[in-house]
Design an enzyme around this catalytic site. Structure first.
Site, short mmCIF file in Angstrom:
data_model
loop_
_atom_site.label_atom_id
_atom_site.label_comp_id
_atom_site.label_asym_id
_atom_site.label_seq_id
_atom_site.Cartn_x
_atom_site.Cartn_y
_atom_site.Cartn_z
N ASP A 48 -49.75 106.59 -40.08
CA ASP A 48 -48.76 106.00 -39.18
C ASP A 48 -48.58 104.54 -39.57
O ASP A 48 -49.53 103.87 -39.97
CB ASP A 48 -49.14 106.16 -37.70
N ASP A 137 -47.00 106.22 -27.43
CA ASP A 137 -48.24 105.49 -27.71
C ASP A 137 -48.63 104.75 -26.43
O ASP A 137 -48.04 103.73 -26.08
CB ASP A 137 -47.99 104.52 -28.86
N GLU A 139 -51.88 103.15 -24.52
CA GLU A 139 -53.26 102.75 -24.81
C GLU A 139 -53.53 101.38 -24.20
O GLU A 139 -52.73 100.84 -23.44
CB GLU A 139 -53.48 102.72 -26.32
#
Length: 255
Positions: A48, A137, A139
């Site tokens: 990524d 994403d 986090e």
């Protein structure tokens, strides 16, 4: 004359047939059954990236054995990665199965606003064998409080809002990138998404470790942030897909 026939425990019938054949030849056979070594599960290599990797030679990346890449598209409500368009097209042209990802900032706007921003800025989907559903994403907050100042129930609502909106826009269930520790702390071990949404677990170690509560398995695993790949200058995140390339293409095509 006697001999020993050694076979796997998965093939007892083969052993019996061999013994019978030897007996017809006047040979006494002793069957020794040994435990079979389990086949190693197939995984597929990926990376990524974002603009931090600079200019990428995607042909070299593909030739090095990389099969897929998640590429940063958006963050929050107003940031689009400056290298996204170049990376997304070049990866596709090199034969890399690619997907976009959105870095969530749940304290900036609703989940729906950010899902729409992603879908309108590179995170849409098409059944072309090389486009994965986009990834959320979600986090540790790099700009402040770990859980962005949201309660566990508010975080669950925010994520659900994002996922529902993305599915409405694209027809696909988004992938979820997270860590087990963040998910536990900030959602309270919420199990809701895992029946439909692929898990992309981040754990820089030799194994994926304990998964978020309710997740039956990992689909993607980011196992290091300091990988090396031909075509990328400097360190790059390395990932596994939990299956073969054919199964990854099936995910891409929603088949």
């Amino acid at each position: 004359m006697s001999t020993t026939v050694t076979v796997s425990h998965n093939t007892p019938a083969v052993g019996r047939l061999l013994a019978a054949a030897l007996t017809l030849l006047g040979v006494t056979a002793t069957i020794l059954v040994i435990a079979a070594v389990p086949a190693r599960a197939a995984t597929t290599a990926g990376i990524d990236v974002s603009h931090w990797q600079g200019s990428i030679n995607w042909t070299s990346v593909r030739n090095s054995g990389i099969e897929f890449a998640y590429i940063k598209a958006t963050e929050g409500t107003s940031y689009k990665d400056p290298r996204f368009n170049t990376n997304y097209v070049a990866a596709y042209n090199a034969g890399v199965i690619r997907g976009a990802y959105h870095f969530a900032l749940p304290d900036r706007s609703s989940g729906a606003v950010q899902a729409n921003y992603l879908a309108s800025n590179g995170g849409a989907w098409s059944a072309d064998s090389r486009t994965l559903p986009a990834a959320l994403d979600i986090e540790h907050n790099p700009y402040g409080a770990m859980c962005y100042g949201l309660s566990q129930s508010a975080m669950r609502s925010w994520i659900n809002d994002f996922l529902a909106t993305y599915r409405s826009r694209t027809g696909r269930y988004a992938v979820i990138y997270t860590t087990t520790s963040w998910w536990t702390s900030c959602t309270g071990n919420w199990t809701g998404p895992w029946s439909n949404h692929p898990l992309w677990i981040a754990r820089w170690s030799s194994s994926p470790g304990t998964l978020p509560a309710g997740a039956p398995y990992w689909s993607f695993w980011q196992y290091t942030a300091s990988g090396s790949v031909a075509g990328v200058a400097g360190a790059v995140d390395r990932n596994h897909w939990n299956g073969t390339r054919a199964r990854l293409v099936a995910l891409a095509n929603n088949t």
